[in-house]
Design a protein around this motif. Sequence first.
Motif, mmCIF file in Angstrom:
data_model
loop_
_atom_site.group_PDB
_atom_site.id
_atom_site.type_symbol
_atom_site.label_atom_id
_atom_site.label_comp_id
_atom_site.label_asym_id
_atom_site.label_seq_id
_atom_site.Cartn_x
_atom_site.Cartn_y
_atom_site.Cartn_z
ATOM 1 N N VAL A 1 0.846 -1.199 0.000
ATOM 2 C CA VAL A 1 0.000 0.000 0.000
ATOM 3 C C VAL A 1 0.879 1.246 0.000
ATOM 4 C CG1 VAL A 1 -1.604 1.339 1.400
ATOM 5 C CG2 VAL A 1 -1.984 -1.101 1.073
ATOM 6 N N LEU A 2 1.937 1.230 0.852
ATOM 7 C CA LEU A 2 2.845 2.379 0.901
ATOM 8 C C LEU A 2 3.507 2.590 -0.458
ATOM 9 C CD1 LEU A 2 4.321 4.590 2.431
ATOM 10 C CD2 LEU A 2 6.023 2.908 3.101
ATOM 11 N N MET B 1 8.180 -7.833 -1.525
ATOM 12 C CA MET B 1 7.863 -9.128 -2.128
ATOM 13 C C MET B 1 8.983 -10.126 -1.856
ATOM 14 S SD MET B 1 4.984 -8.856 -3.554
ATOM 15 C CE MET B 1 3.853 -7.979 -4.596
ATOM 16 N N SER B 2 10.222 -9.651 -2.033
ATOM 17 C CA SER B 2 11.374 -10.523 -1.841
ATOM 18 C C SER B 2 11.404 -11.047 -0.408
ATOM 19 C CB SER B 2 12.626 -9.738 -2.183
ATOM 20 O OG SER B 2 13.718 -10.233 -1.513
ATOM 21 N N PHE C 1 17.447 -7.354 -7.822
ATOM 22 C CA PHE C 1 16.736 -6.511 -8.791
ATOM 23 C C PHE C 1 16.714 -5.065 -8.288
ATOM 24 C CE2 PHE C 1 12.808 -6.902 -11.795
ATOM 25 C CZ PHE C 1 13.299 -5.856 -12.554
ATOM 26 N N ALA C 2 16.389 -4.897 -6.992
ATOM 27 C CA ALA C 2 16.289 -3.537 -6.444
ATOM 28 C C ALA C 2 17.630 -2.817 -6.509
ATOM 29 C CB ALA C 2 15.777 -3.601 -5.010
ATOM 30 N N ASN D 1 10.993 -0.214 -6.197
ATOM 31 C CA ASN D 1 12.001 -0.862 -5.357
ATOM 32 C C ASN D 1 11.402 -1.366 -4.053
ATOM 33 O OD1 ASN D 1 14.210 -0.794 -6.905
ATOM 34 N ND2 ASN D 1 15.085 1.065 -6.030
ATOM 35 N N LEU D 2 10.586 -0.521 -3.432
ATOM 36 C CA LEU D 2 9.978 -0.909 -2.155
ATOM 37 C C LEU D 2 9.107 -2.142 -2.359
ATOM 38 C CD1 LEU D 2 9.582 -0.266 0.785
ATOM 39 C CD2 LEU D 2 7.686 1.207 0.171
#
Lengths: 547, 99
Positions: free
Chosen positions: B8-9, B48-49, B60-61, B42-43
Motif C-alpha cells: 500500500v505504501l 515481495m522478496s 533486482f532492487a 524498489n519498495l
Amino acid sequence: MTFTAPQIDYAGLSPIITLTAGVVIVLMVGLLPRAGRWTCSVLTLGVLGTAAGLAIWQWGEHTDLVAGTLRLDELGLAALLIALFAAAVTVILSVREPAAEGAGHGAFYALLLGSVLGMAILSMSQNLVSFFIGLELLSIPLYVLCGSAVRREASLEAGLKYLIIGSVGSATLLYGFALIYGTAGSTDYNEIAQGIRNGGLADDTLILIGTAMAATGLAFKISIAPFHQWTPDVYQGAPTPVTSFMAVATKTVAFIASIRLFELALGPVEASWDGALAVLAVISIAVGNIGALGQDSIKRLLGYSGIAQAGYILSGLVVFDEFGVEAIIFYLAAYALMNLAVFVPLVARERETPFADDIRSVEGLGGSRPLLAWPMTIGLLGLAGIPGTVGFMGKLFLIEAAVGGHFTWIGVAIVVGSMVSLAYYLRVIAAIWMRPEPAGAGAPAIAGASPEAPESNSAPGSTHGGDSSASRPGSTHGGDSSASRPGSTHGGDSSASRPGSPGGSRCWLIVGVGMLCAAATIFFGIDPSPLVDWAANAGQSFDPFAG
Amino acid sequence: MDTSWYLVLSALLFAVGFSGVLLRRSPLVILLCVELMLNAGNLALLAMSRSLGDQDGQVFALIVMVIAACEVVVGLGLIVAAYRRRMPLNVDDFRSLRG
C-alpha cells in the motif's frame, strides 16, 4: 577452499562480448588526437559487422546463457541482426552528421553501440531483471543521442521529452514487474508461467495489475496509442540518423522482447491481455493514420506512421500463436528495409536544402535527383502496403495471422488503416515527382537563408547519376566505406555549395545504402520466400504454445 | 506486519510520483518524481522478496538503483545543457516541437 569457476558459454555470449568491447574501443579511439570521422565510423562498422557475423555463426543454437537469464535462439538473433543492420545504416548516415561532429564521433558511436548492446540483451532476455537492464541500456544512450545536437533547441527538447516519458514508462514497467515477481514468485519467465499455472493465479488481481502496468510501460516504449504523444515530437527533434535508428531498431527489439514476456511468462493469463492489446492495436492504427494526415514535417509524418505500423505489428502478438510470431518477425524485417529506404534520402536532402525535414525539401526530387527519389518512393509505397513491395507481403501475413487467430476485426482495421495511410504517403510521393523544385533548394542547410543558386540544382544531380550507378547493391558495408574514402576526403559540406563541382561524391555512399534498402524492398516483395523461411526459422525456435 | 502494508505504501509513493510528473512544471521536479516512482517499485520488490524469502528481488532492487542513478545523470546533463541555451525550464514552454 577451492574455487570453482562458473561455466561460461563464451561462444553464445560472443555477440554481446563483441559489442561491449566495441563500446570501449570506439570510445577510446575517439579520444586519440588524430582520430577523424572515418576512423571511428569504420571501426564502428567493423564492430557491428563482427557482431553480425558471430550472430549468424550462433544461428541454430538453443541454450540458456548466464544462469538462464538470457536465451540464445533464432528469435533473439533475428532481432539482433535487424538492429545491427539499422545501426550500420545509421553509422553511414552519421558520418557527416553535425550532431556527431559536435558530440565527438567516438562518443556518438560509442553511445550508439551501447544502445545496440542493450538491444542484444533485451532481445535475448528471459528474465525480468535482464529485461529491465536491457531496456534501460537501450534507452539511456538514446536519450543522450536524441539531445546530442546541443546547438539546436529542438534536439535538447526532444532529448528531455524522451527522457521524461521514457523514464515514466520504465518506472511503470518496473512496478508491474515487482507485482508479477511477488505474485508468481520468480523473475524467470518459465518459472513465472509455471508459478501462475500451479498456483491458479490466472485471475489473481496483483498479476493482472502487474500485467497491465508492464503492458503500459512497454506501450510507452514502442509508441502504442494512447501512450504515443512523445513519438512525433522526439522523431522530429532528434538528429535524423538517430531518428531512423530509433524508429527501426527500438521497435524491432521491443516487440521481440514483448513476444517473450507476454507469450512465455504471461502466457497463462493470455485471456486477460489479448483483448486489451487488440483494442490498443486498433486505437494505434486509427490515431497514427489520422495524425499523419496533413503533417508537413516528414519526420513527424513518419513518427505518426510508426505509431500506425506498431498497431499493425501488435496484431501479431495478440493472436498468440506461432504464425503470429513469424508474421511479426517478417514484418519487422520488412519495416526496417522500408523505413530506412525513406530515411536515407531524407538525411541527404536535409543537408542539401534549407528546409530541414519539411515536405518542401523533397519537392521536385524526382527530376533533379532520381537516385534519391526512387528509394524514398519505393519505401513509402512499401509502408503503404502496395503489392510488389515487401510491405504488402508483411501486411498479408499479419492479416492472415489476425484472421486465423479469430481477430478478423483487427484484419479489417489493418486494411482500412492502409487505405487511409495512402493519403499521406502519396502526398509525399506527389511532392517528389509532380512538383517543381522550390527556389533555393540547392543551398546548403547551414546557410539558413536561401541564396539563389539555380544552376547548382542541376549540376549535383547529374554527377550523382554517374557516381551512384557504380554502387553495387550486394557489396558489404566494410567494402563500401573503405572504397568511398578517397573520393570523399575533400568532399565536405562546402562542395555542395560550389556549383558545377563534382560534389556528388560526398554522398554516393548514402545513395548506395538507400538503393540497397529499396532494392531489397522490391526483391522480397516479388520473391518473399527467403525472408519467409528466415522468419519461420526464427519463429519456430520460440515455442511456448506446445505446453 | 503484513506485506500488504508495504505494498500500500509503495502504491501511494507511485501515485505521488506519477501525479507529480503530471502536475509539476519544472523538469527538475519531474525528474525527482520519476525517481519516486522507481523507488516505489524498489519498495514493492523488497517487500515481495522478503515475503517470498527469495533473494532475486533484492538483487533486482540494487540494479534498479544503479539504473535510476544513470537516468538522473543523463537527465541533469540535458537540463544543464538546456539551461545554458537559455531555454525556459518549464515543460509548458517546450514548444518548438508541435503540430
